[in-house]
Motif scaffolding. Sequence first.
Motif, PDB file in Angstrom:
ATOM      1  N   GLN A 166      38.457  31.118  26.048  1.00  0.00           N
ATOM      2  CA  GLN A 166      39.697  31.660  26.627  1.00  0.00           C
ATOM      3  C   GLN A 166      39.421  32.989  27.318  1.00  0.00           C
ATOM      4  O   GLN A 166      39.910  33.252  28.427  1.00  0.00           O
ATOM      5  CB  GLN A 166      40.746  31.893  25.544  1.00  0.00           C
ATOM      6  N   ALA A 167      38.610  33.830  26.661  1.00  0.00           N
ATOM      7  CA  ALA A 167      38.299  35.152  27.238  1.00  0.00           C
ATOM      8  C   ALA A 167      37.476  34.989  28.516  1.00  0.00           C
ATOM      9  O   ALA A 167      37.694  35.700  29.506  1.00  0.00           O
ATOM     10  CB  ALA A 167      37.540  35.996  26.211  1.00  0.00           C
ATOM     11  N   LEU A 168      36.540  34.038  28.493  1.00  0.00           N
ATOM     12  CA  LEU A 168      35.728  33.760  29.688  1.00  0.00           C
ATOM     13  C   LEU A 168      36.637  33.321  30.841  1.00  0.00           C
ATOM     14  O   LEU A 168      36.503  33.813  31.975  1.00  0.00           O
ATOM     15  CB  LEU A 168      34.711  32.660  29.349  1.00  0.00           C
ATOM     16  N   ALA A 169      37.582  32.426  30.550  1.00  0.00           N
ATOM     17  CA  ALA A 169      38.511  31.959  31.592  1.00  0.00           C
ATOM     18  C   ALA A 169      39.315  33.130  32.145  1.00  0.00           C
ATOM     19  O   ALA A 169      39.464  33.276  33.358  1.00  0.00           O
ATOM     20  CB  ALA A 169      39.436  30.891  31.021  1.00  0.00           C
ATOM     21  N   GLU A 170      39.805  33.985  31.239  1.00  0.00           N
ATOM     22  CA  GLU A 170      40.606  35.133  31.693  1.00  0.00           C
ATOM     23  C   GLU A 170      39.806  36.017  32.629  1.00  0.00           C
ATOM     24  O   GLU A 170      40.321  36.536  33.608  1.00  0.00           O
ATOM     25  CB  GLU A 170      41.052  35.958  30.485  1.00  0.00           C
ATOM     26  N   SER A 171      38.503  36.185  32.321  1.00  0.00           N
ATOM     27  CA  SER A 171      37.687  37.088  33.153  1.00  0.00           C
ATOM     28  C   SER A 171      37.387  36.455  34.513  1.00  0.00           C
ATOM     29  O   SER A 171      37.169  37.165  35.487  1.00  0.00           O
ATOM     30  CB  SER A 171      36.388  37.456  32.421  1.00  0.00           C
ATOM     31  N   LEU A 172      37.392  35.120  34.595  1.00  0.00           N
ATOM     32  CA  LEU A 172      37.050  34.447  35.862  1.00  0.00           C
ATOM     33  C   LEU A 172      38.280  34.056  36.693  1.00  0.00           C
ATOM     34  O   LEU A 172      38.141  33.743  37.878  1.00  0.00           O
ATOM     35  CB  LEU A 172      36.207  33.200  35.577  1.00  0.00           C
ATOM     36  N   CYS A 173      39.466  34.062  36.063  1.00  0.00           N
ATOM     37  CA  CYS A 173      40.679  33.649  36.782  1.00  0.00           C
ATOM     38  C   CYS A 173      40.898  34.438  38.086  1.00  0.00           C
ATOM     39  O   CYS A 173      41.168  33.830  39.129  1.00  0.00           O
ATOM     40  CB  CYS A 173      41.924  33.770  35.892  1.00  0.00           C
ATOM     41  N   PRO A 174      40.775  35.789  38.070  1.00  0.00           N
ATOM     42  CA  PRO A 174      41.080  36.529  39.303  1.00  0.00           C
ATOM     43  C   PRO A 174      40.236  36.077  40.494  1.00  0.00           C
ATOM     44  O   PRO A 174      40.764  35.886  41.591  1.00  0.00           O
ATOM     45  CB  PRO A 174      40.786  37.991  38.924  1.00  0.00           C
ATOM     46  N   GLU A 175      38.928  35.852  40.291  1.00  0.00           N
ATOM     47  CA  GLU A 175      38.080  35.449  41.427  1.00  0.00           C
ATOM     48  C   GLU A 175      38.354  34.011  41.870  1.00  0.00           C
ATOM     49  O   GLU A 175      37.890  33.602  42.924  1.00  0.00           O
ATOM     50  CB  GLU A 175      36.592  35.668  41.123  1.00  0.00           C
ATOM     51  N   CYS A 176      39.133  33.271  41.068  1.00  0.00           N
ATOM     52  CA  CYS A 176      39.511  31.910  41.470  1.00  0.00           C
ATOM     53  C   CYS A 176      40.953  31.884  42.015  1.00  0.00           C
ATOM     54  O   CYS A 176      41.502  30.811  42.276  1.00  0.00           O
ATOM     55  CB  CYS A 176      39.421  30.953  40.288  1.00  0.00           C
ATOM     56  N   GLY A 177      41.577  33.068  42.117  1.00  0.00           N
ATOM     57  CA  GLY A 177      42.947  33.135  42.640  1.00  0.00           C
ATOM     58  C   GLY A 177      43.979  32.591  41.662  1.00  0.00           C
ATOM     59  O   GLY A 177      45.032  32.102  42.066  1.00  0.00           O
ATOM     60  N   ILE A 178      43.684  32.703  40.370  1.00  0.00           N
ATOM     61  CA  ILE A 178      44.613  32.188  39.351  1.00  0.00           C
ATOM     62  C   ILE A 178      45.180  33.359  38.542  1.00  0.00           C
ATOM     63  O   ILE A 178      44.424  34.053  37.867  1.00  0.00           O
ATOM     64  CB  ILE A 178      43.886  31.217  38.379  1.00  0.00           C
TER      65      ILE A 178
END
Length: 276
Positions: A166-178
């Motif tokens: 979940q933390a990994l997803a949160e850190s990558l969401c911005p660069e995916c426009g999410i």
Amino acid sequence: MDQRVERIYKAADHIKALISGKTPLAGIVLGSGLGKLADRIEDPVTIPYSDIPGFPVSTAIGHKGNFIFGKLGGKEVIAMQGRFHYYEGYPMELVTIGVRVMKCLGARYLFVSNAAGACNPEYKVGDLIIIRDHINMMPNPLVGPNMDEFGPRFPDMTCAYDIKLQALAESLCPECGIPVKKGVYFGSTGPTYETPAEIRFYHAVGADLVGMSTVPEVIVARHCGMKVFGMSVVTNLANFLNVEKNLNDGDDVVKQADLASEKMTELMSRMIATLD
Ligand code: HPA
């Protein structure tokens, strides 16, 4: 041997032979309209469910019926393009068979996706939501003699959705426009959509999303020790009020999921690229 276990091993053996004994790092279950992720898998080996001995065939709209093995984010993965729902009439043993087969192939992670209705009034159609927990209102897929080959009689479910993923997803969401949003998924059997009174009830007990899948697969994945990441696409706002303009429509659900699937694919492939 337990006939349920034998069926799983046979299906896994069939796939192993076709992927030359390679080991996928992650299994991915693609929900309604989210099958597009499969197009991004490199050097794909497509294995139709209908070719696998003892395997069911998916009948739900927006669901094809294939395993696709190949590379995503530079890592070997196996995706299920199409899943089995309890509302289609399958027993839970078959609803979840794909997860146990992926475990037998060596997958240590399970990525699950679904189309869901929002019962959190702050969500919008097209939102991608990181699932942080669930409420199970379907029959539990582990009822019956325990499959000791896969896991314990009483599995822990306190961290069903892996905290680090979940933390990994949160850190990558911005660069995916999410935009980062996290929620609790309420698993109902369907196939009816909810009444407004049911939606108010689910929301009152802590649900943000409601859908008819995912929970059985996550329970079975946790039973056999796989680390789980789950994501929902909000395809419709669940109905708080009894008004006709709020009627639900299965085709609309698939259309909205399709639009969001590109961003979800980007996120999942970036996540998988960092795993080992
Ligand atoms: N309810 C249940 N399942 C769903 C919905 C919903 O509103 N939308 C997509 N799957």
